[in-house]
Enzyme design. Sequence first.
Site, mmCIF file in Angstrom:
data_model
loop_
_atom_site.group_PDB
_atom_site.id
_atom_site.type_symbol
_atom_site.label_atom_id
_atom_site.label_comp_id
_atom_site.label_asym_id
_atom_site.label_seq_id
_atom_site.Cartn_x
_atom_site.Cartn_y
_atom_site.Cartn_z
ATOM 1 N N GLY A 11 45.482 45.318 41.341
ATOM 2 C CA GLY A 11 46.612 45.155 40.425
ATOM 3 C C GLY A 11 47.410 43.879 40.606
ATOM 4 O O GLY A 11 48.534 43.780 40.106
ATOM 5 N N SER A 12 46.821 42.868 41.278
ATOM 6 C CA SER A 12 47.626 41.650 41.479
ATOM 7 C C SER A 12 47.829 40.888 40.168
ATOM 8 O O SER A 12 48.876 40.269 39.962
ATOM 9 C CB SER A 12 47.013 40.757 42.558
ATOM 10 O OG SER A 12 45.853 40.128 42.096
ATOM 11 N N ASN A 13 46.850 40.933 39.266
ATOM 12 C CA ASN A 13 47.069 40.285 37.962
ATOM 13 C C ASN A 13 48.085 41.060 37.132
ATOM 14 O O ASN A 13 48.910 40.455 36.440
ATOM 15 C CB ASN A 13 45.746 40.121 37.205
ATOM 16 C CG ASN A 13 44.994 38.876 37.639
ATOM 17 O OD1 ASN A 13 45.403 37.759 37.321
ATOM 18 N ND2 ASN A 13 43.919 39.055 38.402
ATOM 19 N N ASN A 106 40.892 39.180 28.636
ATOM 20 C CA ASN A 106 40.393 39.533 29.968
ATOM 21 C C ASN A 106 40.511 38.308 30.865
ATOM 22 O O ASN A 106 40.496 37.177 30.378
ATOM 23 C CB ASN A 106 38.922 39.954 29.874
ATOM 24 C CG ASN A 106 38.349 40.351 31.232
ATOM 25 O OD1 ASN A 106 39.006 41.037 32.011
ATOM 26 N ND2 ASN A 106 37.133 39.907 31.531
ATOM 27 N N HIS A 108 38.583 36.548 34.198
ATOM 28 C CA HIS A 108 37.332 36.621 34.955
ATOM 29 C C HIS A 108 37.334 35.515 36.022
ATOM 30 O O HIS A 108 37.712 34.382 35.731
ATOM 31 C CB HIS A 108 36.144 36.445 33.996
ATOM 32 C CG HIS A 108 34.827 36.635 34.675
ATOM 33 N ND1 HIS A 108 34.296 37.885 34.931
ATOM 34 C CD2 HIS A 108 33.952 35.742 35.181
ATOM 35 C CE1 HIS A 108 33.134 37.742 35.558
ATOM 36 N NE2 HIS A 108 32.914 36.448 35.720
HETATM 37 C C1 GAR Z 1 40.392 39.530 39.690
HETATM 38 O O1 GAR Z 1 39.838 38.538 40.525
HETATM 39 C C2 GAR Z 1 39.797 39.451 38.307
HETATM 40 O O2 GAR Z 1 39.521 38.148 37.883
HETATM 41 C C3 GAR Z 1 38.508 40.207 38.514
HETATM 42 O O3 GAR Z 1 38.861 41.301 39.314
HETATM 43 C C4 GAR Z 1 39.953 40.921 40.147
HETATM 44 C C5 GAR Z 1 41.046 41.941 39.967
HETATM 45 O O4 GAR Z 1 42.071 41.735 40.896
HETATM 46 N N1 GAR Z 1 37.925 40.617 37.277
HETATM 47 C C6 GAR Z 1 36.618 40.745 37.104
HETATM 48 O O5 GAR Z 1 35.796 40.571 37.974
HETATM 49 C C7 GAR Z 1 36.227 41.134 35.688
HETATM 50 N N2 GAR Z 1 34.821 41.054 35.517
HETATM 51 P P1 GAR Z 1 43.476 42.417 40.684
HETATM 52 O O6 GAR Z 1 43.238 43.914 40.540
HETATM 53 O O7 GAR Z 1 44.228 42.088 41.942
HETATM 54 O O8 GAR Z 1 44.109 41.821 39.467
#
Ligand code: GAR
Length: 215
Positions: A11-13, A106, A108
């Site tokens: 959930g950091s994003n 999204n 990525h």
């Molecule tokens: C992030 O690095 C995002 O770019 C990636 O998952 C991570 C989620 O981190 N997304 C993918 O790989 C999509 N194919 P978060 O939960 O800390 O935001």
Amino acid sequence: MNLAIMASGRGSNAEAILHAVEQGTLTARVTALICDRGDAGALDVAYKHNVTSYVVPREQFASRQDQQERMLELLRAANTEFIALAGFNAILRPSILSEYPNRILNIHPSLLPAFGGGIAPEPQAEALRAGVKISGCTVHLVTAIVDAGPIVAQAAVPVMAKDTVESLSARILKQEHRIYPIALQWFATNHVTINHGNVSVDSGVSQALWPNNVR
Ligand code: GAR
């Protein structure tokens, strides 16, 4: 803009988006956080930021279709106008996609179209295996073809000789947190035009992505 966040993990994003809303740099209301896992850190992030969260786990539904129908009901109930996938590890089905055309973003962790398709940390590991010297992250519109929708924003980072998947992921993640709220704000303020699958952003605001010396 009523924004819903869909997440599966840490959930950091989601947190970066909520932080931008709280700072006023993203003029959106986050009306729901939808999660397909009950143990996701994103749920704690939602709680901390006073956002209503919903857990819609796969095992409670007969099919992925049914699961996403439930998510769609929740999105509608939250008056969702725009969706940010933030580490959401499932492929969206046509019912959600068709209700939000060009309204789902999204993030990525690679410079698409390189290293698409996988879930973090796979794209970062692939970049290391390929020996690329630059990697980064991509914000793109979500379409039926995984990680192939129109690109909205990207940020690059160097790949260092001593990088591990963890160190490269951390460098990329900082850029994810920087560019995702900016890209969302372009949509919130109607500065995006989509023409034959190509995204253009009004020049005044698109500069926000770049440091002063890259103009
Ligand atoms: C992030 O690095 C995002 O770019 C990636 O998952 C991570 C989620 O981190 N997304 C993918 O790989 C999509 N194919 P978060 O939960 O800390 O935001």
